[in-house]
Motif scaffolding. Structure first.
Motif, short mmCIF file in Angstrom:
data_model
loop_
_atom_site.label_atom_id
_atom_site.label_comp_id
_atom_site.label_asym_id
_atom_site.label_seq_id
_atom_site.Cartn_x
_atom_site.Cartn_y
_atom_site.Cartn_z
N ILE A 1 0.83 -1.20 0.00
CA ILE A 1 0.00 0.00 0.00
C ILE A 1 0.86 1.25 0.00
CG2 ILE A 1 -1.63 1.34 1.39
CD1 ILE A 1 -2.89 -1.34 2.24
N ARG A 2 1.91 1.23 0.80
CA ARG A 2 2.82 2.38 0.83
C ARG A 2 3.45 2.61 -0.55
NH1 ARG A 2 4.84 4.23 5.84
NH2 ARG A 2 3.99 3.15 7.66
N GLY A 3 3.84 1.53 -1.21
CA GLY A 3 4.47 1.64 -2.52
C GLY A 3 3.51 2.19 -3.57
N LEU A 4 2.26 1.75 -3.53
CA LEU A 4 1.28 2.24 -4.49
C LEU A 4 1.01 3.73 -4.31
CD1 LEU A 4 -1.26 -0.73 -4.41
CD2 LEU A 4 0.24 -0.11 -6.30
N LEU A 5 0.92 4.16 -3.06
CA LEU A 5 0.67 5.58 -2.80
C LEU A 5 1.89 6.44 -3.15
CD1 LEU A 5 -1.23 5.34 0.61
CD2 LEU A 5 -2.19 5.95 -1.62
N ARG A 6 3.06 5.87 -2.95
CA ARG A 6 4.28 6.64 -3.22
C ARG A 6 4.38 7.00 -4.70
NH1 ARG A 6 7.87 3.05 -1.61
NH2 ARG A 6 7.40 3.48 0.59
N GLY A 7 3.82 6.15 -5.56
CA GLY A 7 3.84 6.44 -6.99
C GLY A 7 3.08 7.69 -7.36
N PHE A 8 2.17 8.12 -6.46
CA PHE A 8 1.40 9.36 -6.69
C PHE A 8 1.92 10.51 -5.82
CE2 PHE A 8 -1.30 5.86 -7.91
CZ PHE A 8 -1.93 6.31 -9.06
N GLY A 9 3.11 10.30 -5.24
CA GLY A 9 3.68 11.34 -4.40
C GLY A 9 3.05 11.44 -3.03
N LEU A 10 2.34 10.40 -2.60
CA LEU A 10 1.67 10.39 -1.29
C LEU A 10 2.47 9.52 -0.33
CD1 LEU A 10 -1.98 9.90 -2.60
CD2 LEU A 10 -0.86 12.05 -1.99
N LYS A 11 2.89 10.09 0.77
CA LYS A 11 3.74 9.40 1.73
C LYS A 11 2.97 9.15 3.03
CE LYS A 11 7.78 11.76 -0.19
NZ LYS A 11 8.93 12.65 0.09
N VAL A 12 2.90 7.88 3.42
CA VAL A 12 2.17 7.51 4.64
C VAL A 12 2.92 7.99 5.88
CG1 VAL A 12 1.25 5.60 5.99
CG2 VAL A 12 1.13 5.54 3.49
#
Length: 337
Positions: free
Chosen positions: A138-149
């Motif tokens: 999930i972290r990796g998928l969000l990181r692709g959009f510039g979103l950091k958990v």
């Protein structure tokens, strides 16, 4: 017997090593026992290579009145490597000669209780790993959009993910099923963890081992299920080597090299002891002679090697406590154990 999932190759030799029978049989204890008894030959020993089916087959063959031994896998591998052609038939022949000559190391057959506890611990570890994989995915998928958990607690993780995905229909649709799967895995992991705690309630040995700093319920139960019978080790110092926490050594002529730890034996127990050593050295606030010894090793050789050394020492201390029925000694007497 060279055992595979569906069928097993059997080779029977006499005292001089001459082959008497060779055949294949279904990998079921009843079928194996019937095939051996049907030959009409007397058996002094029956050898099985240690593996996923070995304890189940061992119990069935022993119940049929056969003298069964489990053979150490690494030792057998060295024997079968010498054969230029590898087949199940040739492996069975090699194993038969190993059993005939006595050139083998017998593997301890665990009790049914230890096998059940090991299955419980392995299942819990599997769900822990899957939960970690989901979090990282999930972290990796969000990181692709510039979103950091960022750093959040396990309980706050879903809320943080939904907050980041809010307003983006595609991400919201993607994160919903993943978070539901994560919640299901987390719930079942907690259920298995409660079973681990329930197994400890009536186990005086595990509760006593938990008096050691850094040793929690999972480590105590893992150690007990891996050792099974403390009397099979004549010396407590042998337990560290049994779990692969002692260095390899190669000595020949003028060459004498000491390498990394062997990593033989039960990997689950070795990992649990290493994690307990990490907690003891980095998180436990109360001082003890064992922690002082570990920190002294860390100053000389580094924290990573110190954790391995403390893990080996913990194996020795836990076994001695089990054998003697004593609790952890916080003074320097623990080092002498």
């Amino acid at each position: 017997m060279d055992v595979s999932l569906e069928t097993s190759s059997i080779c029977i030799v006499d005292a001089q090593g001459a082959i008497q029978r060779e055949f294949k049989v279904e990998s079921e204890p009843e079928a194996m026992a019937a095939a051996l008894m049907g030959t009409g030959l007397p058996f002094s020993r029956v050898g099985l290579e240690a593996g996923p089916l070995s304890q189940w087959l061992h119990a069935g063959l022993a119940k049929a009145g056969l003298s069964v031994v489990l053979l150490e896998t690494r030792q057998l591998r060295a024997t079968t490597k010498a054969m230029p052609v590898k087949t199940d038939r040739n492996d069975a022949r090699a194993m038969a000669q190993v059993v005939r000559t006595g050139w083998y190391k017998a593997v301890h057959v665990k009790s049914e209780l230890s096998q059940a506890l090991r299955a419980l611990l392995s299942g819990r570890k599997l769900l822990v790993a899957k939960l970690r994989d989901l979090d990282n995915g999930i972290r990796g998928l969000l990181r692709g959009f510039g979103l950091k958990v960022g750093q959040v607690s396990e309980a706050a993780f879903p809320g943080r993910v939904r907050e980041l995905a809010e307003g983006q229909a595609g991400l919201e649709a993607l994160m919903g099923p993943l978070l539901q799967a994560r919640d299901a895995v987390r719930t079942e992991r907690e259920r298995l963890h409660r079973l681990v705690l329930a197994a400890l309630r009536d186990d005086d040995v595990c509760r006593r081992l938990m008096t050691v700093p850094g040793v929690g319920p999972v480590t105590a139960l893992t150690f007990c299920s891996a050792v099974d019978d403390p009397t099979r080790f004549s010396r407590s110092r042998a337990v560290g080597a049994h779990f692969g926490l002692t260095p390899r050594r190669y000595q020949s002529g003028e060459t004498d090299r000491v390498g990394h730890i062997s990593k033989q034996g039960d990997s689950l127990a070795r990992q649990a002891l290493y994690e307990a050593a990490n907690v003891l050295l980095t998180r436990t606030g109360k001082w003890s002679a064992l922690k002082a010894w570990g920190l002294a090793v860390a100053r000389r050789t580094g924290m990573r090697r110190a954790k391995v050394a403390v893990a080996r020492k913990l194996a020795v201390v836990l076994h001695r406590m089990w054998r003697d029925g004593t609790e952890f000694c916080w003074s320097r007497e623990v080092i002498a154990a």
